[in-house]
Design an enzyme around this catalytic site. Structure first.
Site, mmCIF file in Angstrom:
data_model
loop_
_atom_site.group_PDB
_atom_site.id
_atom_site.type_symbol
_atom_site.label_atom_id
_atom_site.label_comp_id
_atom_site.label_asym_id
_atom_site.label_seq_id
_atom_site.Cartn_x
_atom_site.Cartn_y
_atom_site.Cartn_z
ATOM 1 N N GLU A 50 -3.920 0.381 -8.763
ATOM 2 C CA GLU A 50 -2.838 1.317 -9.084
ATOM 3 C C GLU A 50 -1.646 0.516 -9.605
ATOM 4 O OE1 GLU A 50 -3.126 5.164 -6.141
ATOM 5 O OE2 GLU A 50 -2.421 3.325 -5.220
ATOM 6 N N SER A 85 0.823 -1.209 0.000
ATOM 7 C CA SER A 85 0.000 0.000 0.000
ATOM 8 C C SER A 85 0.852 1.251 0.000
ATOM 9 C CB SER A 85 -0.849 0.046 1.272
ATOM 10 O OG SER A 85 -1.638 -1.090 1.365
ATOM 11 N N ASN A 134 -3.883 6.126 -1.228
ATOM 12 C CA ASN A 134 -3.601 6.156 0.217
ATOM 13 C C ASN A 134 -2.943 7.442 0.674
ATOM 14 O OD1 ASN A 134 -4.795 3.741 0.871
ATOM 15 N ND2 ASN A 134 -2.989 2.560 0.289
ATOM 16 N N HIS A 145 -1.295 -2.595 -7.150
ATOM 17 C CA HIS A 145 -1.935 -2.281 -5.870
ATOM 18 C C HIS A 145 -3.457 -2.341 -5.992
ATOM 19 C CE1 HIS A 145 -2.956 0.884 -2.628
ATOM 20 N NE2 HIS A 145 -2.861 -0.308 -2.073
HETATM 21 N N1 LIG Z 1 -6.230 -4.077 3.869
HETATM 22 C C1 LIG Z 1 -6.336 -3.232 2.866
HETATM 23 O O1 LIG Z 1 -7.295 -2.467 2.765
HETATM 24 C C2 LIG Z 1 -5.277 -3.217 1.802
HETATM 25 C C3 LIG Z 1 -5.553 -2.607 0.578
HETATM 26 C C4 LIG Z 1 -4.588 -2.619 -0.432
HETATM 27 C C5 LIG Z 1 -3.344 -3.223 -0.189
HETATM 28 N N2 LIG Z 1 -3.095 -3.803 1.029
HETATM 29 C C6 LIG Z 1 -1.774 -4.430 1.233
HETATM 30 O O2 LIG Z 1 -1.928 -5.825 1.010
HETATM 31 C C7 LIG Z 1 -0.997 -6.525 1.861
HETATM 32 C C8 LIG Z 1 -1.764 -7.538 2.690
HETATM 33 O O3 LIG Z 1 -2.722 -6.867 3.486
HETATM 34 P P1 LIG Z 1 -3.977 -7.642 4.105
HETATM 35 O O4 LIG Z 1 -4.931 -6.594 4.502
HETATM 36 O O5 LIG Z 1 -4.389 -8.761 3.203
HETATM 37 O O6 LIG Z 1 -3.301 -8.279 5.427
HETATM 38 P P2 LIG Z 1 -3.781 -9.569 6.241
HETATM 39 O O7 LIG Z 1 -3.177 -9.410 7.602
HETATM 40 O O8 LIG Z 1 -5.240 -9.810 6.089
HETATM 41 O O9 LIG Z 1 -3.044 -10.783 5.472
HETATM 42 C C9 LIG Z 1 -1.660 -10.926 5.391
HETATM 43 C C10 LIG Z 1 -1.356 -12.405 5.187
HETATM 44 O O10 LIG Z 1 0.034 -12.543 4.897
HETATM 45 C C11 LIG Z 1 0.467 -13.731 5.512
HETATM 46 N N3 LIG Z 1 1.915 -13.761 5.640
HETATM 47 C C12 LIG Z 1 2.690 -13.143 6.549
HETATM 48 N N4 LIG Z 1 3.987 -13.467 6.340
HETATM 49 C C13 LIG Z 1 4.010 -14.291 5.265
HETATM 50 C C14 LIG Z 1 5.053 -14.983 4.587
HETATM 51 N N5 LIG Z 1 6.307 -14.883 4.970
HETATM 52 N N6 LIG Z 1 4.721 -15.776 3.527
HETATM 53 C C15 LIG Z 1 3.424 -15.897 3.138
HETATM 54 N N7 LIG Z 1 2.407 -15.265 3.761
HETATM 55 C C16 LIG Z 1 2.696 -14.483 4.820
HETATM 56 C C17 LIG Z 1 -0.266 -13.742 6.844
HETATM 57 O O11 LIG Z 1 -0.258 -15.070 7.395
HETATM 58 C C18 LIG Z 1 -1.649 -13.259 6.427
HETATM 59 O O12 LIG Z 1 -2.496 -14.345 6.080
HETATM 60 C C19 LIG Z 1 -0.254 -5.460 2.674
HETATM 61 O O13 LIG Z 1 0.942 -5.134 2.000
HETATM 62 C C20 LIG Z 1 -1.226 -4.296 2.640
HETATM 63 O O14 LIG Z 1 -0.606 -3.054 2.811
HETATM 64 C C21 LIG Z 1 -4.043 -3.827 2.009
#
Ligand SMILES: NC(=O)c1ccc[n+]([C@@H]2O[C@H](COP(=O)([O-])OP(=O)(O)OC[C@H]3O[C@@H](n4cnc5c(N)ncnc54)[C@H](O)[C@@H]3O)[C@@H](O)[C@H]2O)c1
Length: 293
Positions: free
Chosen positions: A154, A121, A192, A142
């Protein structure tokens, strides 16, 4: 010139990873979903199934199409499962050291021509690319949350991202039925950079006692015509993710206007991360969300 993408690997089966798997499978791609444990992969697959059940009930597609999409997704709890992926999208937690470790461990398993993307993000694409063996085949793709519903993606090139990687990513985004907006590689990109300071300001408004959770969210829904209040949105994004983005903005742009609100820090320290932990600015453990302040 675009490179043909058929098989997609996704690292992280959380709210973003399972959403990305969902839309890729519906668009006809084979998908391998990776996470740190079989339990997390199972939870991700169960979420995809539940979300598809809802979409079938809404008449967006039929049960056969749902079954075909589900059959295209497999789980892999090690990176060897990603060795024949053409595009690998990292969607693990928003922590730079975790992403760096993932890239150093996954790269030796990938085909040399595979494109590696991150769903970060906020973190610099150029900096993340430099930790891989393929900066020219590395890009930011993204997605927005929830992925099955949100139209925008994005696309962010790092300094070394070559045209073929960029063109293939544009083609991929179009094939899954989304629209891309191209952002330069600046902290938190576009959406963001604009959205998170607003959420952080809503948390300051709460912290300073200007209004309650309910009052602030009602004010922004009815007064600014936002579909959901900023605190409800923060819970939806995940308060840990919100804090990470504010820290990246604060450090990356070196401007005090991006200082994360101490109340946001406190909620994250308490493990109140929003919907995913059942508690954030609202408590989701009962039948209806109840404001926590
Ligand atoms: N939540 C949002 O609104 C949003 C929107 C756009 C982008 N993002 C980005 O997407 C990414 C994930 O966010 P999320 O909201 O899905 O988080 P989340 O906490 O729901 O999921 C993250 C997952 O990654 C896994 N993980 C951690 N370490 C790992 C590894 N070494 N190998 C494989 N898997 C691993 C965790 O077990 C978890 O299941 C982040 O970079 C976040 O910034 C989030």
């Amino acid at each position: 010139m675009a490179f043909e993408i058929k098989r997609i690997g996704i690292i992280g089966a959380g709210q973003m990873g399972n959403g990305i798997a969902h839309v890729c499978a519906l668009a006809g791609y084979d998908v391998v979903l990776n996470d740190i444990s079989p339990d997390r992969i199972r939870a991700g697959l169960a979420t995809i199934n539940g979300n598809m059940v809802r979409q079938v009930a809404k008449g967006l597609y039929d049960e056969d199409e749902k079954q075909r999409a589900l059959s295209r997704i497999s789980g892999a709890d090690s990176y060897t499962g990603l060795d024949d992926a053409d595009l690998v999208i990292e969607a693990a937690v928003e922590k730079e050291e975790v992403k760096r470790r993932i890239f150093s461990e996954v790269c030796p398993h990938l085909k040399p021509e595979a494109i590696l993307a991150t769903n970060t993000s906020s973190i610099s694409i150029t900096r993340l690319a430099s930790t891989t063996d393929r900066p020219e085949r590395f890009i930011g793709i993204h997605f927005m949350n929830p992925v099955p519903l949100m139209q925008l993606v994005e696309l962010v090139r790092g300094i070394a991202t070559e045209d073929e990687t960029f063109d293939s990513s544009k083609e991929f985004v179009t094939r899954i039925g989304k629209t891309y907006a191209v952002s330069e590689d600046f902290p938190a990109f576009m959406v963001n950079r604009i959205l998170l300071p607003m959420i952080n300001e809503a948390i300051y408004t709460l912290y300073e006692g200007v209004g309650s959770v309910d009052a602030i969210d009602t004010a922004m829904r009815l007064g600014a015509n936002h579909p959901m209040g900023p605190l409800q949105l923060a819970d939806f994004i995940g308060l840990d993710t919100c804090l990470s983005i504010m820290q990246v903005l604060h450090e990356g742009l070196a401007d005090s206007k991006y200082r994360p609100c101490p109340l946001l820090v406190k909620y994250v320290e308490a493990g109140w991360l929003g919907r995913k932990t059942q508690r954030g600015f609202y408590d989701y453990r009962g039948e209806k969300p109840v404001p926590t302040r």
